[in-house]
Design an enzyme around this catalytic site. Structure first.
Site, PDB file in Angstrom:
ATOM      1  N   LYS A 131      29.472  41.328  40.385  1.00 10.53           N
ATOM      2  CA  LYS A 131      29.860  39.945  40.690  1.00 10.53           C
ATOM      3  C   LYS A 131      28.975  39.382  41.808  1.00 10.53           C
ATOM      4  CE  LYS A 131      34.483  40.711  38.958  1.00 10.53           C
ATOM      5  NZ  LYS A 131      35.836  41.192  39.195  1.00 10.53           N
TER       6      LYS A 131
ATOM      7  N   GLN B 116      39.843  42.234  44.143  1.00 10.65           N
ATOM      8  CA  GLN B 116      39.677  43.102  42.975  1.00 10.65           C
ATOM      9  C   GLN B 116      40.943  43.932  42.733  1.00 10.65           C
ATOM     10  OE1 GLN B 116      36.836  43.126  40.918  1.00 10.65           O
ATOM     11  NE2 GLN B 116      38.113  44.412  39.626  1.00 10.65           N
TER      12      GLN B 116
ATOM     13  N   ASP C 130      40.009  33.396  39.971  1.00 11.03           N
ATOM     14  CA  ASP C 130      40.490  34.331  38.946  1.00 11.03           C
ATOM     15  C   ASP C 130      41.570  33.668  38.085  1.00 11.03           C
ATOM     16  OD1 ASP C 130      39.311  36.785  38.708  1.00 11.03           O
ATOM     17  OD2 ASP C 130      40.485  37.744  40.297  1.00 11.03           O
TER      18      ASP C 130
END
Ligand code: NDP
Length: 290
Positions: free
Chosen positions: A53, A97, A120
């Site tokens: 990422k 994460q 997200d």
């Protein structure tokens, strides 16, 4: 005739090029879109995701930062870091994460991220915004990537019978949201679905996201259906140098003979997830600048 492949690598490349152009345009206004990924602990798969990422952001001309914390970080410390990132004007997207270590409640962390930076798309405010069709909401990256793949492959979603296999918060449910918004007729299957094969056979477009290797077999697929395989499963394979290989939720070799279009694993939905994360981050930066 074998199905046409929906190449996620190629589509993701296109999306990343669009993102790079949008990031460059924002830079002319003095804004560098920035994503901060937070990794708690040393799960090797998560470490790989966070590194990719970070790298993808930098390649797109964005600011990509990863904050790595030890596995024994307390929930209070992680919440304090989220507060700090929420208040930092150079951070437009925050990603914590998952999975987190067991002593941290993931929902408490998700709830703390400012919805405007929740790239997200897991915060309930974004879930709601996407569900009611508010354009400023962020959809989770994997299902959003599926929609882009279908669009770029020229698949007409409006009016189609779409069957979604799986009802998780990160794939199945937001997939429902996006498909309903795109005017599909949607059916969701899960572990309690009765006579699942016959439901699946009704699909013009089938999205498989259950995490069961090669679960969808050719006899469950209507000839000419479009099949998108979200699954990522590791199966033992002594003939492979690593001792395993990655397969999807669809039995690709046989289903590709029946479907009209199909996405492979690897090289299908997987690469789209990061591309859509970058896209959400650039949009967060643009929305923040308004
Ligand atoms: P979850 O385990 O959270 O959810 C699985 C879903 O599948 C549940 O709704 C479950 O039903 C359903 N299910 C499980 N077994 C069956 C079965 N035998 N019959 C019918 N339904 C079943 O998985 P995720 O949604 O997180 O992930 C799904 C797959 O997608 C995984 O392989 C994952 O690795 C992959 N993935 C890929 C991503 C990418 O970037 N390409 C990103 C995210 C996930 P119930 O609710 O009843 O338990």
């Amino acid at each position: 005739m074998p199905a046409e492949l929906i190449d996620g690598v190629a589509v993701a490349k296109e999306v990343r090029a669009e993102v790079a152009r949008a990031a460059a345009a924002l830079k002319t206004r003095g804004i560098t879109p920035g994503l901060t990924a937070v990794l708690v602990g040393d799960d090797p798969a998560s470490a790989v995701y966070v590194r990719s990422k970070e790298k993808a952001c930098i390649e797109a001309g964005m600011k990509g930062e990863a904050i790595r914390l030890p596995a024994d970080t307390t929930q209070a410390d992680l919440l304090a870091l989220v507060d700090k990132l929420n208040a930092d004007p150079t951070v437009h997207g925050i990603l914590v994460q998952m999975p987190l270590p067991k002593h941290i409640d993931p929902q408490a962390i998700i709830l703390r991220i400012a919805p405007e930076k929740d790239v997200d798309g897991f915060h309930p405010v974004n879930v709601g915004r996407v569900w009611i069709g508010e354009k400023n909401g962020f959809a989770p990256c994997t299902p959003a990537g599926v929609m882009v793949m279908l669009e770029k492959a020229g698949v007409r979603v409006q009016g189609a019978n779409v069957v979604i296999l799986g009802r998780s918060n990160i794939v199945g449910k937001p997939m429902v949201s996006l498909m309903v918004a795109a005017s599909a007729t949607v059916t969701v299957c899960h572990s309690k679905t009765r006579d699942l094969p016959s439901v699946v056979r009704g699909a013009d477009i089938l999205i498989a996201a259950i995490g069961k290797p090669e679960f969808v077999t050719a006899d469950m697929v209507k000839p000419g259906a479009v099949v998108i395989d979200v699954g990522i499963n590791r199966v033992d394979d002594a003939s492979h140098p690593k001792g395993y290989r990655i397969v999807g939720d669809v039995a690709f070799p046989t289903v590709k003979e029946i479907a009209s279009k199909i996405s492979p694993v690897p090289g299908g939905v997987g690469p789209m997830t990061i591309a859509m994360l970058l896209k959400n981050t650039v949009r967060a930066a643009a929305q923040g600048a308004q």
